[in-house]
Design an enzyme around this catalytic site. Structure first.
Site, PDB file in Angstrom:
ATOM      1  N   PRO A   9     127.338 111.760  80.730  1.00 20.79           N
ATOM      2  CA  PRO A   9     126.590 112.994  80.543  1.00 20.79           C
ATOM      3  C   PRO A   9     125.248 112.816  79.841  1.00 20.79           C
ATOM      4  CG  PRO A   9     128.504 112.909  79.087  1.00 20.79           C
ATOM      5  CD  PRO A   9     128.650 111.788  80.067  1.00 20.79           C
ATOM      6  N   ASN A  10     124.281 113.546  80.359  1.00 18.47           N
ATOM      7  CA  ASN A  10     122.918 113.641  79.812  1.00 18.47           C
ATOM      8  C   ASN A  10     122.061 112.400  80.061  1.00 18.47           C
ATOM      9  OD1 ASN A  10     123.316 116.295  78.681  1.00 18.47           O
ATOM     10  ND2 ASN A  10     124.634 115.310  77.176  1.00 18.47           N
ATOM     11  N   ARG A  17     114.538 112.748  77.509  1.00 22.33           N
ATOM     12  CA  ARG A  17     115.491 113.119  76.453  1.00 22.33           C
ATOM     13  C   ARG A  17     115.234 112.288  75.187  1.00 22.33           C
ATOM     14  NH1 ARG A  17     121.720 111.001  76.356  1.00 22.33           N
ATOM     15  NH2 ARG A  17     122.373 112.271  74.601  1.00 22.33           N
ATOM     16  N   TYR A  22     115.923 107.172  72.747  1.00 22.84           N
ATOM     17  CA  TYR A  22     116.384 106.520  73.983  1.00 22.84           C
ATOM     18  C   TYR A  22     115.258 105.845  74.789  1.00 22.84           C
ATOM     19  CZ  TYR A  22     120.586 109.158  72.896  1.00 22.84           C
ATOM     20  OH  TYR A  22     121.700 109.654  72.263  1.00 22.84           O
ATOM     21  N   ASN A  78     128.050 103.376  80.241  1.00 27.09           N
ATOM     22  CA  ASN A  78     127.542 104.175  79.119  1.00 27.09           C
ATOM     23  C   ASN A  78     128.121 105.569  79.304  1.00 27.09           C
ATOM     24  OD1 ASN A  78     126.227 105.636  77.171  1.00 27.09           O
ATOM     25  ND2 ASN A  78     124.196 104.803  77.618  1.00 27.09           N
ATOM     26  N   ALA A  81     128.201 110.939  75.270  1.00 27.88           N
ATOM     27  CA  ALA A  81     128.996 111.577  74.204  1.00 27.88           C
ATOM     28  C   ALA A  81     130.499 111.540  74.488  1.00 27.88           C
ATOM     29  CB  ALA A  81     128.526 113.005  73.990  1.00 27.88           C
ATOM     30  N   HIS A  84     132.799 109.398  72.324  1.00 25.70           N
ATOM     31  CA  HIS A  84     133.309 109.825  71.014  1.00 25.70           C
ATOM     32  C   HIS A  84     134.412 110.873  71.122  1.00 25.70           C
ATOM     33  CE1 HIS A  84     129.631 107.768  70.100  1.00 25.70           C
ATOM     34  NE2 HIS A  84     128.892 108.714  70.638  1.00 25.70           N
ATOM     35  N   GLU A 102     131.252  98.376  77.535  1.00 27.11           N
ATOM     36  CA  GLU A 102     130.709  99.616  76.962  1.00 27.11           C
ATOM     37  C   GLU A 102     129.265  99.372  76.517  1.00 27.11           C
ATOM     38  OE1 GLU A 102     133.065 100.919  73.629  1.00 27.11           O
ATOM     39  OE2 GLU A 102     131.562 102.398  72.988  1.00 27.11           O
ATOM     40  N   HIS A 104     125.684 101.189  74.793  1.00 26.88           N
ATOM     41  CA  HIS A 104     124.924 102.283  74.192  1.00 26.88           C
ATOM     42  C   HIS A 104     123.491 101.826  73.999  1.00 26.88           C
ATOM     43  CE1 HIS A 104     128.545 104.513  73.734  1.00 26.88           C
ATOM     44  NE2 HIS A 104     129.110 103.446  73.199  1.00 26.88           N
ATOM     45  N   ILE A 105     122.580 102.661  74.438  1.00 25.29           N
ATOM     46  CA  ILE A 105     121.155 102.343  74.326  1.00 25.29           C
ATOM     47  C   ILE A 105     120.756 102.278  72.847  1.00 25.29           C
ATOM     48  CG2 ILE A 105     118.840 103.244  74.818  1.00 25.29           C
ATOM     49  CD1 ILE A 105     120.162 104.587  77.355  1.00 25.29           C
ATOM     50  N   SER A 106     121.207 103.287  72.093  1.00 21.10           N
ATOM     51  CA  SER A 106     120.878 103.353  70.667  1.00 21.10           C
ATOM     52  C   SER A 106     121.958 102.630  69.856  1.00 21.10           C
ATOM     53  CB  SER A 106     120.801 104.821  70.232  1.00 21.10           C
ATOM     54  OG  SER A 106     122.072 105.444  70.394  1.00 21.10           O
ATOM     55  N   ARG A 111     123.563 105.906  63.339  1.00 18.28           N
ATOM     56  CA  ARG A 111     123.248 107.327  63.556  1.00 18.28           C
ATOM     57  C   ARG A 111     124.306 108.220  62.896  1.00 18.28           C
ATOM     58  NH1 ARG A 111     122.082 108.216  69.694  1.00 18.28           N
ATOM     59  NH2 ARG A 111     121.318 110.207  68.847  1.00 18.28           N
TER      60      ARG A 111
HETATM   61  C1  DQA Z   1     124.569 106.954  73.853  1.00 19.99           C
HETATM   62  C2  DQA Z   1     124.984 107.308  72.419  1.00 19.99           C
HETATM   63  C3  DQA Z   1     125.872 108.541  72.409  1.00 19.99           C
HETATM   64  O1  DQA Z   1     126.237 108.858  71.070  1.00 19.99           O
HETATM   65  C4  DQA Z   1     125.128 109.728  72.993  1.00 19.99           C
HETATM   66  O2  DQA Z   1     125.969 110.859  73.037  1.00 19.99           O
HETATM   67  C5  DQA Z   1     124.553 109.434  74.336  1.00 19.99           C
HETATM   68  C6  DQA Z   1     123.916 108.134  74.546  1.00 19.99           C
HETATM   69  C7  DQA Z   1     123.572 105.785  73.882  1.00 19.99           C
HETATM   70  O3  DQA Z   1     123.343 105.253  74.970  1.00 19.99           O
HETATM   71  O4  DQA Z   1     122.987 105.412  72.844  1.00 19.99           O
HETATM   72  O5  DQA Z   1     124.538 110.277  75.222  1.00 19.99           O
HETATM   73  O6  DQA Z   1     125.720 106.544  74.576  1.00 19.99           O
END
Ligand code: DQA
Length: 152
Positions: A9-10, A17, A22, A78, A81, A84, A102, A104-106, A111
């Site tokens: 998602p997103n 975004r 990101y 990825n 959210a 979590h 798995e 995660h970009i960040s 965080r």
């Molecule tokens: C994310 C980190 C997640 O906490 C966040 O909800 C995302 C992006 C990342 O790629 O850093 O949507 O997965």
């Protein structure tokens, strides 16, 4: 060998975004980067994105079948959210038996505390966190290296 790159998602909003978190790279750019990284390593990369948990679960199940039939090295995922929150994705990965890296970009650990727990990490074959969109390339590389070493 094939690799499936899944974004949750997103992540379709990448590029616009929260660019300070990101970056400015769009999802289309990330997917092109993944296909190039795969091609450079002799793998074909299929990229998909969905904002829907059930769709992501269906794709993980499909990936499990393809992995068992020897058509897929694994999944670079990825989950955004859902990482979590989703016990359903945890169960899907466990049940499908496909290696999942798995991504995660960040750096989620630097965080908000609600991003520190991952339901995916206990069932992931590897984790790449905090390298920006290069993390997808590192994950593809790691997955293919793991696959090659498990075959030798
Ligand atoms: C994310 C980190 C997640 O906490 C966040 O909800 C995302 C992006 C990342 O790629 O850093 O949507 O997965």
């Amino acid at each position: 060998m094939n690799v499936l790159v899944l974004n949750g998602p997103n992540l379709n909003l990448l590029g616009t975004r929260e660019p300070s978190v990101y970056g400015a790279t769009t999802l289309a750019d990330v997917e092109a980067l993944c296909r190039e990284a795969g091609a450079a390593r002799g793998a074909s990369v299929d990229c998909r994105q969905s904002n829907h948990e059930g769709q992501l679960i269906d794709w993980i199940h499909e990936a499990g079948v393809a992995h068992r039939e020897g058509r897929l090295a694994g999944v670079v995922f990825n989950a955004g959210a859902y990482t979590h929150t989703s016990i359903a994705l945890h169960d899907a990965i466990k049940g499908a038996g496909v290696p999942v890296i798995e991504v995660h970009i960040s750096n989620v650990h630097a965080r908000e505390s609600f991003r520190h727990h991952s339901w995916l990490s206990p069932v992931a074959a590897g984790i790449v966190v905090g390298f920006g969109v290069d993390g997808y390339v590192l994950a593809i590389d790691g997955l293919l290296r793991k696959t090659a070493s498990s075959r030798s």
